[in-house]
Write an enzyme that holds these catalytic residues in place. Structure first.
Site, PDB file in Angstrom:
ATOM      1  N   ASN A 296       0.824  -1.205   0.000  1.00 51.90           N
ATOM      2  CA  ASN A 296       0.000   0.000   0.000  1.00 51.90           C
ATOM      3  C   ASN A 296       0.855   1.251   0.000  1.00 51.90           C
ATOM      4  O   ASN A 296       1.914   1.309   0.635  1.00 51.90           O
ATOM      5  CB  ASN A 296      -1.032   0.003   1.139  1.00 51.90           C
ATOM      6  CG  ASN A 296      -0.481  -0.330   2.501  1.00 51.90           C
ATOM      7  OD1 ASN A 296       0.442  -1.109   2.656  1.00 51.90           O
ATOM      8  ND2 ASN A 296      -1.068   0.278   3.521  1.00 51.90           N
TER       9      ASN A 296
ATOM     10  N   GLU B 228       0.373   5.212   0.628  1.00 55.19           N
ATOM     11  CA  GLU B 228      -0.551   6.219   1.146  1.00 55.19           C
ATOM     12  C   GLU B 228      -0.155   7.618   0.691  1.00 55.19           C
ATOM     13  O   GLU B 228       0.927   7.824   0.115  1.00 55.19           O
ATOM     14  CB  GLU B 228      -0.617   6.113   2.681  1.00 55.19           C
ATOM     15  CG  GLU B 228      -1.172   4.748   3.091  1.00 55.19           C
ATOM     16  CD  GLU B 228      -1.408   4.591   4.580  1.00 55.19           C
ATOM     17  OE1 GLU B 228      -0.962   5.445   5.374  1.00 55.19           O
ATOM     18  OE2 GLU B 228      -2.058   3.587   4.952  1.00 55.19           O
TER      19      GLU B 228
ATOM     20  N   CYS C 125      -4.240   0.712  -2.429  1.00 53.62           N
ATOM     21  CA  CYS C 125      -4.043  -0.551  -1.702  1.00 53.62           C
ATOM     22  C   CYS C 125      -2.969  -1.402  -2.372  1.00 53.62           C
ATOM     23  O   CYS C 125      -2.749  -1.325  -3.595  1.00 53.62           O
ATOM     24  CB  CYS C 125      -5.329  -1.362  -1.694  1.00 53.62           C
ATOM     25  SG  CYS C 125      -6.675  -0.647  -0.750  1.00 53.62           S
TER      26      CYS C 125
ATOM     27  N   GLU D 219      -3.034  -4.554  -3.117  1.00 56.47           N
ATOM     28  CA  GLU D 219      -3.548  -5.480  -4.138  1.00 56.47           C
ATOM     29  C   GLU D 219      -3.619  -4.803  -5.496  1.00 56.47           C
ATOM     30  O   GLU D 219      -3.285  -5.391  -6.527  1.00 56.47           O
ATOM     31  CB  GLU D 219      -4.945  -5.986  -3.747  1.00 56.47           C
ATOM     32  CG  GLU D 219      -4.964  -6.827  -2.479  1.00 56.47           C
ATOM     33  CD  GLU D 219      -5.145  -6.014  -1.195  1.00 56.47           C
ATOM     34  OE1 GLU D 219      -4.737  -4.833  -1.160  1.00 56.47           O
ATOM     35  OE2 GLU D 219      -5.692  -6.563  -0.241  1.00 56.47           O
TER      36      GLU D 219
ATOM     37  N   CYS E  93     -10.071  -5.204   0.190  1.00 62.91           N
ATOM     38  CA  CYS E  93     -11.227  -4.307   0.311  1.00 62.91           C
ATOM     39  C   CYS E  93     -12.124  -4.454  -0.917  1.00 62.91           C
ATOM     40  O   CYS E  93     -11.743  -5.063  -1.931  1.00 62.91           O
ATOM     41  CB  CYS E  93     -10.768  -2.866   0.485  1.00 62.91           C
ATOM     42  SG  CYS E  93     -10.249  -2.075  -1.056  1.00 62.91           S
TER      43      CYS E  93
ATOM     44  N   CYS F   6     -10.688  -3.299  -4.264  1.00 57.76           N
ATOM     45  CA  CYS F   6      -9.680  -4.238  -4.790  1.00 57.76           C
ATOM     46  C   CYS F   6     -10.354  -5.487  -5.352  1.00 57.76           C
ATOM     47  O   CYS F   6      -9.920  -6.032  -6.365  1.00 57.76           O
ATOM     48  CB  CYS F   6      -8.675  -4.621  -3.716  1.00 57.76           C
ATOM     49  SG  CYS F   6      -7.527  -3.278  -3.350  1.00 57.76           S
TER      50      CYS F   6
END
Ligand code: THU
Length: 161
Positions: free
Chosen positions: A62, A64, A73, A75, A112, A115
């Site tokens: 990830n 940010e 993210c 993924e 999530c 994703c």
């Protein structure tokens, strides 16, 4: 009126050591990637590793951003890298692991919703399911045989035709 029941199937392994060696190796790559996550705001580091049919392993973590929604993210970092650099390759497996700098993560951490939708697109594109294994830092590992087991009723290109 008609009711429809949707069933999905998951497998739960007590520890990573129960998994086949090649999946343990893939999870190990995800763990290594996880440690390089850029997560100064959430302190929640996620790593993902993809096994491609061509033999390559692609990893992501990830990333940010001070403008929170601009981050991404693990993924999607991994899957978009695969899509960008190995557009013809089939993604067979994805391993995901998460660790918090604030508390132990012993519960398997699923991808999530956004994703899952992004992953679903690649299953449709490659016409083959992606097996997904996810875990926390330690503890149980969950396996889904397809993104469809994590996201029934995907929105796919059939609705655009
Ligand atoms: N995160 C992921 O990388 N993957 C997920 O599926 C869930 C959340 C990241 C995004 C953000 O950087 C941090 O975890 C906290 O939400």
């Amino acid at each position: 009126m008609k009711k429809i029941k949707i069933e999905t199937h998951l497998e739960v392994f007590d520890t990573v050591s129960e998994l086949p060696q090649e999946i343990q190796d893939l999870m190990n790559k995800a763990q290594q990637a996880r440690e390089n996550a850029y997560a100064p705001y959430s302190h929640f580091k996620v790593g993902a590793a993809l096994q491609l049919s061509t033999g390559e392993i692609i990893t992501g973590n990830n990333q940010e951003n001070a403008a929170f929604p601009s981050g991404l993210c693990a993924e999607r970092v991994a899957i978009f890298h695969a899509g960008a650099n190995f557009p013809e390759a089939v993604i067979s497996t994805m391993a995901i692991t998460a660790r918090s700098l604030n508390h132990p993560v012993t519960t398997p951490t699923p991808p999530c919703g956004a994703c899952r939708q992004a992953l679903a697109e690649y299953e449709v594109k490659q016409k083959a399911p992606i097996s997904i294994y996810f875990m926390g830092e330690t503890g149980k590992v969950v396996k889904a045989n397809s993104v469809k087991d994590l996201l029934p009723l995907i929105f796919d290109n059939s609705y655009l035709k």
